[in-house]
Structures are given as structure tokens and as C-alpha cells.
Design a protein around this motif. Structure first.
Motif, PDB file in Angstrom:
ATOM      1  N   LEU A 271       0.822  -1.210   0.000  1.00  0.00           N
ATOM      2  CA  LEU A 271       0.000   0.000   0.000  1.00  0.00           C
ATOM      3  C   LEU A 271       0.858   1.263   0.000  1.00  0.00           C
ATOM      4  CD1 LEU A 271      -2.744  -1.198   2.481  1.00  0.00           C
ATOM      5  CD2 LEU A 271      -3.060  -0.746   0.038  1.00  0.00           C
ATOM      6  N   LYS A 272       1.926   1.251   0.789  1.00  0.00           N
ATOM      7  CA  LYS A 272       2.827   2.413   0.810  1.00  0.00           C
ATOM      8  C   LYS A 272       3.513   2.588  -0.540  1.00  0.00           C
ATOM      9  CE  LYS A 272       3.784   2.690   5.739  1.00  0.00           C
ATOM     10  NZ  LYS A 272       4.831   2.652   6.784  1.00  0.00           N
ATOM     11  N   GLN A 273       3.924   1.479  -1.139  1.00  0.00           N
ATOM     12  CA  GLN A 273       4.561   1.551  -2.452  1.00  0.00           C
ATOM     13  C   GLN A 273       3.598   2.121  -3.483  1.00  0.00           C
ATOM     14  OE1 GLN A 273       3.936  -0.366  -5.448  1.00  0.00           O
ATOM     15  NE2 GLN A 273       5.585   0.734  -6.454  1.00  0.00           N
ATOM     16  N   ARG A 274       2.330   1.742  -3.381  1.00  0.00           N
ATOM     17  CA  ARG A 274       1.336   2.266  -4.327  1.00  0.00           C
ATOM     18  C   ARG A 274       1.135   3.757  -4.127  1.00  0.00           C
ATOM     19  NH1 ARG A 274      -1.739  -0.048  -8.483  1.00  0.00           N
ATOM     20  NH2 ARG A 274      -2.718   1.739  -9.447  1.00  0.00           N
ATOM     21  N   CYS A 275       1.145   4.206  -2.879  1.00  0.00           N
ATOM     22  CA  CYS A 275       1.067   5.647  -2.615  1.00  0.00           C
ATOM     23  C   CYS A 275       2.194   6.370  -3.332  1.00  0.00           C
ATOM     24  CB  CYS A 275       1.162   5.940  -1.117  1.00  0.00           C
ATOM     25  SG  CYS A 275      -0.324   5.642  -0.177  1.00  0.00           S
TER      26      CYS A 275
ATOM     27  N   ALA B  39       4.060   5.336  -5.837  1.00  0.00           N
ATOM     28  CA  ALA B  39       3.914   5.197  -7.295  1.00  0.00           C
ATOM     29  C   ALA B  39       2.877   6.173  -7.857  1.00  0.00           C
ATOM     30  CB  ALA B  39       3.532   3.761  -7.651  1.00  0.00           C
ATOM     31  N   ASP B  40       1.862   6.475  -7.054  1.00  0.00           N
ATOM     32  CA  ASP B  40       0.808   7.403  -7.486  1.00  0.00           C
ATOM     33  C   ASP B  40       1.130   8.849  -7.125  1.00  0.00           C
ATOM     34  OD1 ASP B  40      -0.582   5.264  -8.508  1.00  0.00           O
ATOM     35  OD2 ASP B  40      -1.996   5.123  -6.843  1.00  0.00           O
ATOM     36  N   GLY B  41       2.328   9.095  -6.595  1.00  0.00           N
ATOM     37  CA  GLY B  41       2.740  10.450  -6.280  1.00  0.00           C
ATOM     38  C   GLY B  41       2.204  10.990  -4.966  1.00  0.00           C
ATOM     39  N   GLU B  42       1.802  10.114  -4.081  1.00  0.00           N
ATOM     40  CA  GLU B  42       1.268  10.507  -2.777  1.00  0.00           C
ATOM     41  C   GLU B  42       2.272  10.188  -1.681  1.00  0.00           C
ATOM     42  OE1 GLU B  42      -1.730  11.930  -2.157  1.00  0.00           O
ATOM     43  OE2 GLU B  42      -2.351  11.887  -4.257  1.00  0.00           O
ATOM     44  N   GLU B  43       2.303  11.015  -0.667  1.00  0.00           N
ATOM     45  CA  GLU B  43       3.103  10.746   0.519  1.00  0.00           C
ATOM     46  C   GLU B  43       2.478   9.536   1.235  1.00  0.00           C
ATOM     47  OE1 GLU B  43       6.142  11.703   3.254  1.00  0.00           O
ATOM     48  OE2 GLU B  43       5.665  12.843   1.457  1.00  0.00           O
ATOM     49  N   PRO B  44       3.275   8.554   1.649  1.00  0.00           N
ATOM     50  CA  PRO B  44       2.696   7.372   2.297  1.00  0.00           C
ATOM     51  C   PRO B  44       2.349   7.602   3.774  1.00  0.00           C
ATOM     52  CG  PRO B  44       5.048   7.085   2.037  1.00  0.00           C
ATOM     53  CD  PRO B  44       4.700   8.387   1.372  1.00  0.00           C
ATOM     54  N   THR B  45       1.526   8.599   4.017  1.00  0.00           N
ATOM     55  CA  THR B  45       1.060   8.865   5.377  1.00  0.00           C
ATOM     56  C   THR B  45      -0.001   7.838   5.752  1.00  0.00           C
ATOM     57  OG1 THR B  45      -0.724  10.318   4.631  1.00  0.00           O
ATOM     58  CG2 THR B  45       1.425  11.355   5.074  1.00  0.00           C
ATOM     59  N   ASP B  46      -0.308   7.745   7.031  1.00  0.00           N
ATOM     60  CA  ASP B  46      -1.337   6.802   7.479  1.00  0.00           C
ATOM     61  C   ASP B  46      -2.660   7.064   6.778  1.00  0.00           C
ATOM     62  OD1 ASP B  46       0.505   5.660   9.165  1.00  0.00           O
ATOM     63  OD2 ASP B  46      -0.283   6.593  10.982  1.00  0.00           O
ATOM     64  N   GLU B  47      -3.025   8.330   6.652  1.00  0.00           N
ATOM     65  CA  GLU B  47      -4.295   8.674   6.008  1.00  0.00           C
ATOM     66  C   GLU B  47      -4.294   8.283   4.533  1.00  0.00           C
ATOM     67  OE1 GLU B  47      -7.029  12.570   5.048  1.00  0.00           O
ATOM     68  OE2 GLU B  47      -5.806  12.574   6.872  1.00  0.00           O
ATOM     69  N   ASN B  48      -3.212   8.560   3.825  1.00  0.00           N
ATOM     70  CA  ASN B  48      -3.148   8.202   2.404  1.00  0.00           C
ATOM     71  C   ASN B  48      -3.124   6.693   2.198  1.00  0.00           C
ATOM     72  OD1 ASN B  48      -3.220  10.849   1.537  1.00  0.00           O
ATOM     73  ND2 ASN B  48      -1.009  11.021   1.300  1.00  0.00           N
ATOM     74  N   VAL B  49      -2.430   5.991   3.063  1.00  0.00           N
ATOM     75  CA  VAL B  49      -2.386   4.529   2.962  1.00  0.00           C
ATOM     76  C   VAL B  49      -3.786   3.946   3.183  1.00  0.00           C
ATOM     77  CG1 VAL B  49      -1.507   2.430   4.048  1.00  0.00           C
ATOM     78  CG2 VAL B  49       0.055   4.311   3.544  1.00  0.00           C
ATOM     79  N   ALA B  50      -4.501   4.457   4.161  1.00  0.00           N
ATOM     80  CA  ALA B  50      -5.865   3.981   4.425  1.00  0.00           C
ATOM     81  C   ALA B  50      -6.777   4.285   3.241  1.00  0.00           C
ATOM     82  CB  ALA B  50      -6.412   4.623   5.693  1.00  0.00           C
ATOM     83  N   LYS B  51      -6.602   5.443   2.632  1.00  0.00           N
ATOM     84  CA  LYS B  51      -7.424   5.811   1.473  1.00  0.00           C
ATOM     85  C   LYS B  51      -7.113   4.903   0.281  1.00  0.00           C
ATOM     86  CE  LYS B  51      -8.762   9.808  -1.257  1.00  0.00           C
ATOM     87  NZ  LYS B  51      -8.551  11.238  -1.476  1.00  0.00           N
ATOM     88  N   VAL B  52      -5.832   4.631   0.061  1.00  0.00           N
ATOM     89  CA  VAL B  52      -5.434   3.729  -1.025  1.00  0.00           C
ATOM     90  C   VAL B  52      -6.032   2.343  -0.792  1.00  0.00           C
ATOM     91  CG1 VAL B  52      -3.441   2.498  -2.000  1.00  0.00           C
ATOM     92  CG2 VAL B  52      -3.383   4.975  -1.752  1.00  0.00           C
ATOM     93  N   LEU B  53      -5.994   1.868   0.443  1.00  0.00           N
ATOM     94  CA  LEU B  53      -6.596   0.579   0.762  1.00  0.00           C
ATOM     95  C   LEU B  53      -8.078   0.571   0.400  1.00  0.00           C
ATOM     96  CD1 LEU B  53      -6.760  -2.245   2.063  1.00  0.00           C
ATOM     97  CD2 LEU B  53      -7.093  -1.098   4.252  1.00  0.00           C
ATOM     98  N   THR B  54      -8.805   1.592   0.813  1.00  0.00           N
ATOM     99  CA  THR B  54     -10.248   1.631   0.570  1.00  0.00           C
ATOM    100  C   THR B  54     -10.572   1.662  -0.917  1.00  0.00           C
ATOM    101  OG1 THR B  54     -10.632   2.737   2.680  1.00  0.00           O
ATOM    102  CG2 THR B  54     -12.375   2.918   1.032  1.00  0.00           C
ATOM    103  N   VAL B  55      -9.915   2.541  -1.685  1.00  0.00           N
ATOM    104  CA  VAL B  55     -10.271   2.643  -3.106  1.00  0.00           C
ATOM    105  C   VAL B  55      -9.829   1.411  -3.884  1.00  0.00           C
ATOM    106  CG1 VAL B  55     -10.402   5.163  -3.124  1.00  0.00           C
ATOM    107  CG2 VAL B  55      -8.258   4.060  -3.756  1.00  0.00           C
ATOM    108  N   HIS B  56      -8.676   0.857  -3.548  1.00  0.00           N
ATOM    109  CA  HIS B  56      -8.231  -0.339  -4.268  1.00  0.00           C
ATOM    110  C   HIS B  56      -9.031  -1.576  -3.860  1.00  0.00           C
ATOM    111  CE1 HIS B  56      -4.969   0.892  -6.883  1.00  0.00           C
ATOM    112  NE2 HIS B  56      -4.736   1.838  -5.979  1.00  0.00           N
ATOM    113  N   LEU B  57      -9.373  -1.668  -2.608  1.00  0.00           N
ATOM    114  CA  LEU B  57     -10.206  -2.778  -2.163  1.00  0.00           C
ATOM    115  C   LEU B  57     -11.547  -2.765  -2.896  1.00  0.00           C
ATOM    116  CD1 LEU B  57     -10.814  -5.141  -0.298  1.00  0.00           C
ATOM    117  CD2 LEU B  57     -11.409  -3.487   1.476  1.00  0.00           C
ATOM    118  N   HIS B  58     -12.163  -1.612  -2.976  1.00  0.00           N
ATOM    119  CA  HIS B  58     -13.467  -1.522  -3.632  1.00  0.00           C
ATOM    120  C   HIS B  58     -13.367  -1.710  -5.144  1.00  0.00           C
ATOM    121  CE1 HIS B  58     -14.809  -0.281   0.308  1.00  0.00           C
ATOM    122  NE2 HIS B  58     -16.033  -0.551  -0.114  1.00  0.00           N
TER     123      HIS B  58
END
Length: 125
Positions: free
Chosen positions: A76-80, A82-101
Motif C-alpha cells: 500500500l505504501k509503495q502504491r502511494c 507510485a501514485d505520487g502521494e506521501e505514504p502517510t497513514d491517512e493516504n495509505v488507508a485511502k489507497v486501501l479503501t479505493v483499491h479494495l473496492h
């Protein structure tokens, strides 16, 4: 938003309920892991950014990720990054939610993914 718990939207719950019947996989977390892997494999950015997690399906991060917590977190952090996002806890949680769905959408939307064999083929191809 944090990684303490993983919640699903009602449409995602409905799709997973159908998949539970067709695949014989009875655990939410197992299907969710497949969905996440399938979505992370797709290099495109998910179109949906805001997801209402309004179903009664909720699991802890520990239940979702199991013994592979560190690996899922690293993915999840690597995906953040790769997508140009800082791998903060909030961004990691958001990446999890959108990719999971998105992955649940893939699983529920393609007939060949309605079997265990199809899911294995999709994530290993």
C-alpha cells in the motif's frame, strides 16, 4: 481514516456475498485480500476516490491482513509513492479503501473471476 479497521460499502458487501456463494470462500477477509491484489496489479489509478463505507461488514486490520500485515502495508505504501502521494497513514488507508473496492468490482464484474481458479489466474498472469 486509519488502518485500524477495514469497512466495506453496501454494494461491495452485496458483491462479496454473491462471490461467497459462487466460490465457496466463506471469509470476508480472504475475498478482500484477493480483491486488493487484483486492483493493485492494475497500474491505473482508480476512478472512484470517495467511497461510503456504510455496510455492517467491518474487520480489524489484523484480521484483514493476517500474518502478512507487513507485506500488505508495504504494498500500500509503495502504491502511494507510485501514485505520487506521501505514504502517510491517512493516504495509505485511502489507497486501501479505493483499491479494495475497485478489486471487489473486478471480482464481481467478470464471470471468470467467480471461481477460485479464475481468481488465481487473474492475479498471477
Amino acid at each position: 481514516m486509519s488502518l485500524d479497521s477495514v469497512r466495506l460499502s453496501q454494494p461491495a458487501k452485496d458483491r462479496l456475498s454473491r462471490l461467497k456463494r459462487t466460490t465457496g470462500i466463506t471469509q470476508w477477509n480472504v475475498l478482500c485480500r484477493w480483491a486488493l491484489a487484483l486492483s493493485l496489479k492494475d497500474p491505473s489509478t482508480p476512478l472512484v476516490k470517495d467511497i461510503v463505507t456504510d455496510s455492517n461488514v467491518e474487520m480489524s486490520w489484523k484480521t484483514f491482513a493476517g500474518q502478512y500485515q507487513d507485506i500488505y502495508l508495504a504494498l500500500l505504501k509503495q502504491r502511494c509513492v507510485a501514485d505520487g502521494e506521501e505514504p502517510t497513514d491517512e493516504n495509505v488507508a485511502k489507497v486501501l479503501t479505493v483499491h479494495l473496492h475497485r478489486g471487489i468490482g473486478y471480482l464481481g464484474g467478470q464471470r471468470e473471476l467467480a471461481t477460485v481458479e479464475g481468481m488465481v489466474a487473474a492475479v498471477t498472469a
